[in-house]
Design an enzyme around this catalytic site. Structure first.
Site, short mmCIF file in Angstrom:
data_model
loop_
_atom_site.label_atom_id
_atom_site.label_comp_id
_atom_site.label_asym_id
_atom_site.label_seq_id
_atom_site.Cartn_x
_atom_site.Cartn_y
_atom_site.Cartn_z
N THR A 151 1.55 3.37 -2.20
CA THR A 151 1.05 4.54 -2.93
C THR A 151 -0.15 5.18 -2.23
OG1 THR A 151 -0.35 3.13 -4.31
CG2 THR A 151 1.86 3.62 -5.12
N HIS A 187 -8.79 2.05 20.22
CA HIS A 187 -8.16 3.12 20.99
C HIS A 187 -8.56 3.11 22.47
CE1 HIS A 187 -6.39 4.41 17.40
NE2 HIS A 187 -7.02 5.54 17.17
N ASP A 238 -2.55 6.76 1.15
CA ASP A 238 -2.49 7.96 1.98
C ASP A 238 -1.69 7.72 3.26
OD1 ASP A 238 -3.55 10.74 2.27
OD2 ASP A 238 -4.41 9.89 4.10
N GLY A 244 0.82 -1.21 0.00
CA GLY A 244 0.00 0.00 0.00
C GLY A 244 0.85 1.25 0.00
N HIS A 255 -1.48 3.37 16.23
CA HIS A 255 -0.52 4.46 16.44
C HIS A 255 -0.75 5.19 17.75
CE1 HIS A 255 -3.91 6.84 14.91
NE2 HIS A 255 -3.33 7.87 15.48
#
EC number: 1.1.1.49
Length: 486
Positions: free
Chosen positions: A26, A251, A28, A24, A189
């Site tokens: 390419t 999260h 965002d 992936g 993240h």
């Protein structure tokens, strides 16, 4: 398998030589986070001494190596913290190459990996990052297995990790057929932020806090992850996912585990993940009656969204843990799109002592918020203790006061790592401390089953608000904490 304890020191350990493959490349995510993050690791001297980074995508989206390097330069220039220039950039750029990969046609990628490994020498480790839609995970993992690329390699998997218990189990079975659990890194993240580690330091390195970190002293806990962003053209993904699956499971529940865990035997991956999994095992099944689902006004007019969509863009819920430390303490979790502010905040409300020694008037003047510990995850992070103090003057008047720890005031944060940077580094080091286990994620989906099977209807809310009005009833007798909504 246990990973080594974290090495103390400013720089920390340096990974073995690596070949990193970005599936992936390419997309965002690669442009905004992965390529700028890898370059920042290079500038910080935290990439291996010898490494190569291979971008990959289906042949229809494939780039040549020079095109990929130019894309990386543009991504770092736009989204990176430092400019793509000087010897470090030249070395990083020269380490980039590209190899297309389609199901049954991995030839270009195999060639790129072989050439990269020859350039690095000495049998470098392989790290594969799946920055692709979840529906592509199975085919990529199977190809990594059938081509032999997976042998000895590690795998980073992006959320969501399934959408319910059956899909999570199916995904785990697919991945485990090729990679054993010790080589799987389910990345979020949010868990790479400095403030997550600081929860452990705050609790377990200070005798001031751990003795009161329990049901006898804490009345409730709030975990808030509001976002200002809308779905931003991601209807194809969001309509089948919604806020609960996309955000709450990945999260707030993960942060809840760090807040609620028992002291680990050591700061190793096995010890930390064991204590987190115990928290998830203690999680009561989620009650639809203690959940608010919202949908921002105008969502159904977004391109690609069903005009009668019941997908939630907001979720707030009350959850409880059945264990000795937290029995009877409610945890309130909230996240949503198109809200008033973007925040990442944990608030611990402490039980109030009897105040009979103070005149009623003194108590009434302090009618705001107090007896709270607020952990703000906004980079680089801060911790605020809120309490009552006597106001200057002859009368006993109580006023709100604060003590604040801010990273920027106490440490040099110029070389601090962002979430993705920290976690990619940990994956190269083989440290799974901040990554979710298969047992943990499956247990969360198991506890979520009552809500997923019988969700309450969505309630509309205005953009730039804090969600549906019914969230106030959900949290009574307490109030939601956010800096702008006190």
């Amino acid at each position: 398998m246990s990973s080594p304890a974290r090495t103390a020191g400013r720089r920390g350990p340096r990974p073995d030589d690596h070949v990193i493959v970005l599936f992936g490349a390419t997309g965002d995510l690669a442009k905004r986070k992965l390529l700028p993050g890898l370059y920042h690791l290079a500038r910080a001297g935290l990439l291996p001494s010898r490494y190569r980074v291979i971008g990959s995508a289906p042949a229809a989206d494939a780039l040549g190596t020079e095109q990929f390097r130019e894309q990386a330069r543009e991504a770092v220039a736009e989204f990176g913290r430092t400019k793509p220039e000087g010897p470090v950039w030249q070395e990083f750029e020269s380490a980039l190459s590209f190899g297309a990969a389609d199901p049954g046609a991995y030839g270009p990628l195999l060639t790129a990996v072989r050439e990269a490994e020859e350039a690095v020498g000495n049998s470098p480790r392989r790290l594969f990052h799946l920055a692709v839609p979840p529906k592509a995970f199975p085919s990529v993992v199977q190809e990594l297995g059938s081509t032999g690329l997976a042998e000895g390699g590690r795998l980073i998997v992006e959320k969501p990790f399934g959408t319910d218990l059956p899909s999570a189990r199916a995904l785990d079975e697919t991945i485990h057929a090729v990679f054993d659990e010790s080589r799987i890194f389910r990345i979020d993240h949010f868990l790479g932020k400095e403030s997550v580690d600081n929860i452990l330091a705050l609790r377990f390195a200070n005798g001031l806090f751990e003795p009161v970190w329990n049901r006898d002293h804490i009345s409730h806990v709030q975990i808030d992850v509001p976002e200002q962003l809308t779905i931003e053209g991601r209807a194809g993904f969001f309509e089948g996912t919604g806020t609960f699956r996309d955000m709450i499971v990945t999260h707030p529940f993960q942060i809840l585990a760090f807040i609620a865990m028992e002291p680990p035997a050591a700061l190793t991956a096995d010890s930390l993940r064991t204590e987190k999994d115990k928290v998830f095992q203690a999680l009561r099944p989620l009650d639809p009656a203690c959940t608010v689902r919202g949908q921002y006004e105008g969502y159904r007019s977004e391109p690609g969204v069903d005009r009668h969509s019941d997908t939630e863009t907001f979720t707030a819920l009350r959850v409880e843990l059945d264990n000795w430390r937290w029995a009877g303490v409610p945890f309130f979790l909230r996240s949503g799109k198109a809200l008033a502010q973007g925040r990442h905040v944990v608030t611990l409300g402490f039980r109030e002592p009897p105040l009979r020694m103070f005149p009623l008037a003194a108590q009434d003047t302090a009618g705001g918020r107090h007896d709270e510990l607020v952990i703000d995850f906004a980079d680089p992070g801060r911790i605020t203790a809120r309490f009552l103090a006597k106001e200057p003057g002859p009368d006993m008047r109580l006023g709100e006061a604060e003590m604040v720890f801010a990273y920027t005031d106490c440490f040099n944060t110029a070389h601090a790592l962002e979430g993705y940077e920290r976690l990619i580094l940990d994956a190269m080091l083989g440290d799974q401390s901040l990554f979710t286990s298969s047992h943990g994620i499956e247990r969360l989906w198991e506890a979520s089953a009552p809500l997923l099977e019988n969700p309450p209807p969505v309630e509309p809310y205005a953009r730039d608000s804090w969600g549906p009005e019914s969230i106030r009833r959900l949290i009574q007798p307490y109030r939601w904490y956010l800096p702008e909504s006190r």
